[in-house]
Design a protein around this motif. Structure first.
Motif, PDB file in Angstrom:
ATOM      1  N   ASP A 405      95.034 -46.986 -69.275  1.00 39.07           N
ATOM      2  CA  ASP A 405      94.256 -46.051 -69.389  1.00 39.07           C
ATOM      3  C   ASP A 405      92.971 -46.380 -70.114  1.00 39.07           C
ATOM      4  N   VAL A 406      91.861 -46.458 -69.683  1.00 38.26           N
ATOM      5  CA  VAL A 406      90.646 -46.914 -70.376  1.00 38.26           C
ATOM      6  C   VAL A 406      89.403 -46.257 -70.068  1.00 38.26           C
ATOM      7  N   ASP A 407      88.429 -46.028 -71.204  1.00 44.28           N
ATOM      8  CA  ASP A 407      87.238 -45.551 -71.040  1.00 44.28           C
ATOM      9  C   ASP A 407      86.540 -46.198 -69.777  1.00 44.28           C
ATOM     10  N   GLU A 408      85.724 -45.329 -69.154  1.00 42.67           N
ATOM     11  CA  GLU A 408      85.196 -45.861 -67.768  1.00 42.67           C
ATOM     12  C   GLU A 408      84.177 -47.147 -67.998  1.00 42.67           C
ATOM     13  N   GLU A 409      83.582 -46.925 -69.095  1.00 44.73           N
ATOM     14  CA  GLU A 409      82.478 -48.213 -69.258  1.00 44.73           C
ATOM     15  C   GLU A 409      83.192 -49.681 -69.285  1.00 44.73           C
ATOM     16  N   TYR A 410      84.536 -49.550 -69.837  1.00 44.24           N
ATOM     17  CA  TYR A 410      85.304 -50.676 -69.906  1.00 44.24           C
ATOM     18  C   TYR A 410      85.911 -51.300 -68.550  1.00 44.24           C
ATOM     19  N   SER A 411      86.043 -50.296 -67.704  1.00 44.07           N
ATOM     20  CA  SER A 411      87.214 -50.554 -66.564  1.00 44.07           C
ATOM     21  C   SER A 411      86.909 -51.729 -65.806  1.00 44.07           C
ATOM     22  N   SER A 412      85.465 -52.102 -65.516  1.00 42.38           N
ATOM     23  CA  SER A 412      85.045 -53.108 -64.548  1.00 42.38           C
ATOM     24  C   SER A 412      85.437 -54.413 -65.271  1.00 42.38           C
ATOM     25  N   THR A 413      85.406 -54.467 -66.735  1.00 38.93           N
ATOM     26  CA  THR A 413      85.851 -55.626 -67.672  1.00 38.93           C
ATOM     27  C   THR A 413      87.157 -55.831 -67.243  1.00 38.93           C
ATOM     28  N   VAL A 414      88.104 -54.687 -67.600  1.00 39.65           N
ATOM     29  CA  VAL A 414      89.641 -54.923 -67.272  1.00 39.65           C
ATOM     30  C   VAL A 414      89.889 -55.334 -66.043  1.00 39.65           C
ATOM     31  N   VAL A 415      89.262 -54.996 -64.996  1.00 36.97           N
ATOM     32  CA  VAL A 415      89.652 -55.282 -63.367  1.00 36.97           C
ATOM     33  C   VAL A 415      89.396 -56.691 -63.180  1.00 36.97           C
ATOM     34  N   SER A 416      88.130 -57.166 -63.760  1.00 38.06           N
ATOM     35  CA  SER A 416      87.811 -58.272 -63.656  1.00 38.06           C
ATOM     36  C   SER A 416      88.664 -59.380 -64.426  1.00 38.06           C
ATOM     37  N   LYS A 417      88.955 -59.163 -65.487  1.00 41.61           N
ATOM     38  CA  LYS A 417      90.216 -59.983 -66.166  1.00 41.61           C
ATOM     39  C   LYS A 417      91.841 -59.944 -65.760  1.00 41.61           C
ATOM     40  N   MET A 418      91.856 -58.761 -65.208  1.00 44.63           N
ATOM     41  CA  MET A 418      93.234 -58.628 -64.576  1.00 44.63           C
ATOM     42  C   MET A 418      93.273 -59.668 -63.303  1.00 44.63           C
ATOM     43  N   GLN A 419      92.197 -59.537 -62.532  1.00 42.26           N
ATOM     44  CA  GLN A 419      92.030 -60.081 -61.383  1.00 42.26           C
ATOM     45  C   GLN A 419      92.214 -61.698 -61.482  1.00 42.26           C
ATOM     46  N   ARG A 420      91.553 -62.370 -62.594  1.00 47.06           N
ATOM     47  CA  ARG A 420      91.410 -63.625 -63.038  1.00 47.06           C
ATOM     48  C   ARG A 420      92.987 -63.867 -63.263  1.00 47.06           C
ATOM     49  N   ARG A 421      93.928 -63.157 -63.779  1.00 46.49           N
ATOM     50  CA  ARG A 421      95.272 -63.198 -63.975  1.00 46.49           C
ATOM     51  C   ARG A 421      96.250 -63.099 -62.882  1.00 46.49           C
ATOM     52  N   LYS A 422      95.568 -63.074 -61.594  1.00 37.93           N
ATOM     53  CA  LYS A 422      96.356 -63.057 -60.369  1.00 37.93           C
ATOM     54  C   LYS A 422      96.934 -61.510 -60.204  1.00 37.93           C
ATOM     55  N   ALA A 423      96.239 -60.613 -60.791  1.00 33.49           N
ATOM     56  CA  ALA A 423      96.930 -59.095 -60.672  1.00 33.49           C
ATOM     57  C   ALA A 423      96.151 -58.606 -59.467  1.00 33.49           C
ATOM     58  N   GLU A 424      97.002 -57.455 -58.893  1.00 29.42           N
ATOM     59  CA  GLU A 424      96.216 -56.913 -57.653  1.00 29.42           C
ATOM     60  C   GLU A 424      96.021 -55.219 -58.132  1.00 29.42           C
ATOM     61  N   LEU A 425      94.962 -54.682 -57.762  1.00 28.69           N
ATOM     62  CA  LEU A 425      94.709 -53.276 -58.214  1.00 28.69           C
ATOM     63  C   LEU A 425      95.083 -52.409 -57.202  1.00 28.69           C
ATOM     64  N   THR A 426      96.032 -51.290 -57.286  1.00 27.60           N
ATOM     65  CA  THR A 426      96.602 -51.106 -56.169  1.00 27.60           C
ATOM     66  C   THR A 426      96.367 -49.214 -56.332  1.00 27.60           C
ATOM     67  N   GLU A 427      95.959 -48.863 -57.638  1.00 28.80           N
ATOM     68  CA  GLU A 427      95.343 -47.476 -57.857  1.00 28.80           C
ATOM     69  C   GLU A 427      94.402 -47.205 -58.808  1.00 28.80           C
ATOM     70  N   GLN A 428      93.414 -46.548 -58.349  1.00 26.81           N
ATOM     71  CA  GLN A 428      92.121 -46.202 -59.535  1.00 26.81           C
ATOM     72  C   GLN A 428      91.690 -44.749 -59.390  1.00 26.81           C
ATOM     73  N   ARG A 429      92.126 -44.130 -60.405  1.00 20.13           N
ATOM     74  CA  ARG A 429      91.602 -42.557 -60.318  1.00 20.13           C
ATOM     75  C   ARG A 429      91.460 -42.056 -61.894  1.00 20.13           C
ATOM     76  N   PRO A 430      90.482 -41.005 -62.067  1.00 24.79           N
ATOM     77  CA  PRO A 430      90.188 -40.513 -63.334  1.00 24.79           C
ATOM     78  C   PRO A 430      91.230 -39.934 -63.922  1.00 24.79           C
ATOM     79  N   SER A 431      91.481 -40.043 -65.246  1.00 27.65           N
ATOM     80  CA  SER A 431      92.763 -39.704 -65.910  1.00 27.65           C
ATOM     81  C   SER A 431      92.388 -38.382 -66.990  1.00 27.65           C
ATOM     82  N   GLY A 432      91.098 -37.926 -66.790  1.00 34.11           N
ATOM     83  CA  GLY A 432      90.544 -36.848 -67.575  1.00 34.11           C
ATOM     84  C   GLY A 432      89.917 -37.376 -68.941  1.00 34.11           C
ATOM     85  N   ALA A 433      88.967 -36.777 -69.569  1.00 31.13           N
ATOM     86  CA  ALA A 433      88.513 -36.977 -70.909  1.00 31.13           C
ATOM     87  C   ALA A 433      87.686 -38.313 -70.732  1.00 31.13           C
ATOM     88  N   GLY A 434      87.067 -38.486 -69.564  1.00 30.53           N
ATOM     89  CA  GLY A 434      86.032 -39.569 -69.444  1.00 30.53           C
ATOM     90  C   GLY A 434      87.033 -40.997 -69.269  1.00 30.53           C
TER      91      GLY A 434
END
Length: 605
Positions: A405-434
């Motif tokens: 759970d992360v603020d929207e402004e940091y989500s692209s950074t987290v996705v980029s770092k996780m993909q570098r660590r061979k992670a696959e994004l399986t779901e992305q959705r808003p969880s409220g409160a930005g």
């Protein structure tokens, strides 16, 4: 007296132990004038400091003529070995879910185990007074979760309550804001069945928890599955194969009353009790009448996925801060831990000076290291490594489900770092409160050392939850730490003058006047590759006076790492030196020539 055995399960920080506090108060377990600490069930120091439950514990309350045995379980998957064992003692579970966060990964983990055993759930949506609460939506999420976990029709028809554990009230509707916990007590008595046991058969008792007492010795806790036990009755312990482990007598039988163990003369089928009198019996053994030869089937425990090497501390300052430093005492302590904690496996190395300790995750092993450190041990700890397995001639590694759970402004950074660590994004959705909720399937290997970087990337606002998912295909090489370290090239005390010069090289881990030794890591290099430096160099003094006043040296505050941060930070050729007073980082080989030789051998291999 009528009897109910129930476990409370929840994700970390969803208010489980706080709710148990209120159940104590409202059932009259405490006197009106009795001083009771908050989170009374979190009894050891580490639990109080971290605010999490580490060990499963039993307690008991009375309500309208019914005794309710309650088991408080850890919410973190790293301590899942505790949860898997105790679920065999109970007949129902209270699933506690935060009204804002909803069903989280660890909720899924424990609930799946409970539903597979056929236990009846009661769902309590907690923290109903949160301004960002979404109680009805969360209840729908829990129903979907039950469906995904193959719950049967009876389990899907679960009763639900809305509550605030901290304020001590519960009700049938989400708008409840006052009252007490009577609806919860009544639901337990109405919905959870009495123990399905045979009171007339021979005595049988499965050990699920192991404790130690200085006066009575080994204390075995579990549920009496059949028959009756009296004080001084002859008993024996048999293992899962039916072999006799030892024979003896029940010298002490204890039942639970609130937070206390109370001695009793006898116990009958369905009771949760503690038993003393045996010296070798351990978790998963069956304690029974001497005529019994068939053991009770014990729940299988999920295998460990992570391993660390615990070695004798061989640094130049070894033995100055701790009093337990030899391999013999370390060995005894680790094997004693493995005996009571079945989720940990200990293997002795060929050199007899180090031990491979395998467990569920970094937190579980970190808690063990911290406990040993407080007991006076000195250790050298290696970087965690995952445990691979061979399946059909292919190498497989453990994967984890990671929910962030992360603020929207940091989500692209987290996705980029996780993909570098061979992670696959399986779901992305808003969880409220930005905030955005990101779900990944990631190899455990890639997550080692990422948590500190994640907190920096999200300015401390991100929340990460991990859960073992499966063994899958080996993902190949994953890039490690992108920068090197600053390594001391001598032994002595650091000088402010030298550290001031080194600050431009990177981030320092030590301050002025700190004792260091050759091969000790004193900072992080700003560039790739390690750098040998002299942190003890002082300013050359002359007998010439200089006109003008020199500025005083002002050093930046050094970065001090916690035990978990240090373990996650180190590389394969480094160790964490753990003593009762300090946590230091060091190279495995202190001599620079030995380090070069080892790196050449590693490159050749």
């Amino acid at each position: 007296m009528s009897l109910r055995n129930i476990a409370i399960i929840a994700h970390v920080d969803h208010g489980k132990t706080t709710l148990v506090d209120q159940l104590f108060r409202q059932s009259g377990t405490f006197r009106d004038n009795e001083r009771v600490e908050e989170r009374a069930m979190d009894s050891n120091d580490l639990e109080k400091e971290r605010g999490i439950t580490i060990l499963a514990k039993c307690t008991s309350v009375e309500w309208k003529g019914t005794r309710i045995n309650i088991v408080d379980t850890p919410g973190h998957a790293d301590f899942g070995g505790e949860v898997e064992r105790i679920l065999s003692m109970v007949d129902g579970v209270i699933l506690l879910v935060d009204s804002a966060e909803g069903a989280m990964p660890q909720t899924k983990f424990v609930t799946g185990k409970a539903l597979a055993l056929g236990l009846k759930p009661i769902v309590v949506v907690n923290k109903i007074d949160r301004p960002d609460g979404r109680a009805e939506e969360v209840l729908d999420e829990v129903f979907d979760l039950f469906v995904n976990l193959d719950a049967n029709d009876e389990q899907l028809d679960f009763p639900s309550l809305f509550a605030s554990g901290r304020n001590g009230y519960a009700g049938e509707t989400p708008d409840v804001r006052e009252g007490d916990l009577s609806p919860l007590f009544d639901k337990i008595i109405e919905h959870v069945p009495e123990p399905d046991v045979d009171p007339d058969a021979e005595f049988k008792f499965l050990v699920t928890l192991l404790d130690r007492d200085n006066f009575v010795g080994r204390i075995l806790t579990g549920k009496v599955e059949s028959g009756k036990i009296d004080i001084n009755m002859p008993i024996h312990a048999i293992d899962m194969d039916g072999k006799v482990v030892e024979a003896g007598r029940a010298t002490k039988i204890m039942a639970f009353n609130g937070l206390e163990r109370v001695p009793v003369e006898s116990a009958k089928a369905g009771d949760i009790i503690s038993l003393a009198g045996l010296t070798k019996a351990t978790v998963s053994n069956t304690i029974c009448d001497i005529s019994v030869t068939e053991p009770i089937a014990a729940q299988p425990i999920d295998p460990p996925t992570l391993s660390m090497r615990f070695a004798v501390n061989d640094s130049p300052v070894a033995g100055r801060e701790g009093d337990k430093v030899t391999s013999r005492v370390i060995r005894e302590r680790l094997f004693r831990e493995a005996e009571s904690n079945v989720a940990i496996k200990v293997t002795e190395s060929d050199d007899k000076d180090s031990f491979d300790v395998a467990g569920r995750g970094e937190l579980q092993l970190g808690v063990l290291i911290e406990t040993m450190r407080r007991e006076g041990f000195e250790l050298g700890i290696s970087r965690p490594r995952v445990l691979y397995r061979e399946e059909g001639g292919k190498r497989e590694e453990p994967y984890e489900t990671v929910v962030i759970d992360v603020d929207e402004e940091y989500s692209s950074t987290v996705v980029s770092k996780m993909q570098r660590r061979k992670a696959e994004l399986t779901e992305q959705r808003p969880s409220g409160a930005g905030k955005t909720r990101l779900t990944f399937s990631a190899p455990s290997r890639g997550l080692i050392g990422y948590h500190g970087e994640f907190l920096s990337d999200t300015r401390g606002t991100g929340l990460m939850n991990r859960l073992f998912e499966k063994y899958g295909d080996y993902k190949g090489v994953i890039e490690g730490r992108p920068v090197g370290v600053l390594v001391s090239n001598g032994t002595g005390s650091t000088a402010a003058y030298a550290l001031n010069m080194l600050e431009e090289r990177g981030v320092l881990f030590v301050g002025a006047q700190t004792p260091v030794y050759e091969g000790m890591i004193i900072g992080e290099n700003a560039k790739p590759g390690d750098l040998d430096v002299n942190p003890m160099k002082s300013k050359a003094l002359t007998n010439f006076r200089v006109s003008g006043k020199e500025d005083a040296i002002r050093l930046t505050t050094p970065k001090v790492m916690t035990l978990e941060q240090a373990i996650a930070y180190i590389d394969n050729d480094e160790l964490v030196e753990v003593t009762p007073k300090n946590i230091r980082l060091r190279k495995r080989y202190l001599d620079p020539n030995d380090r070069k030789k080892a790196s050449r051998q590693a490159a050749a291999a």
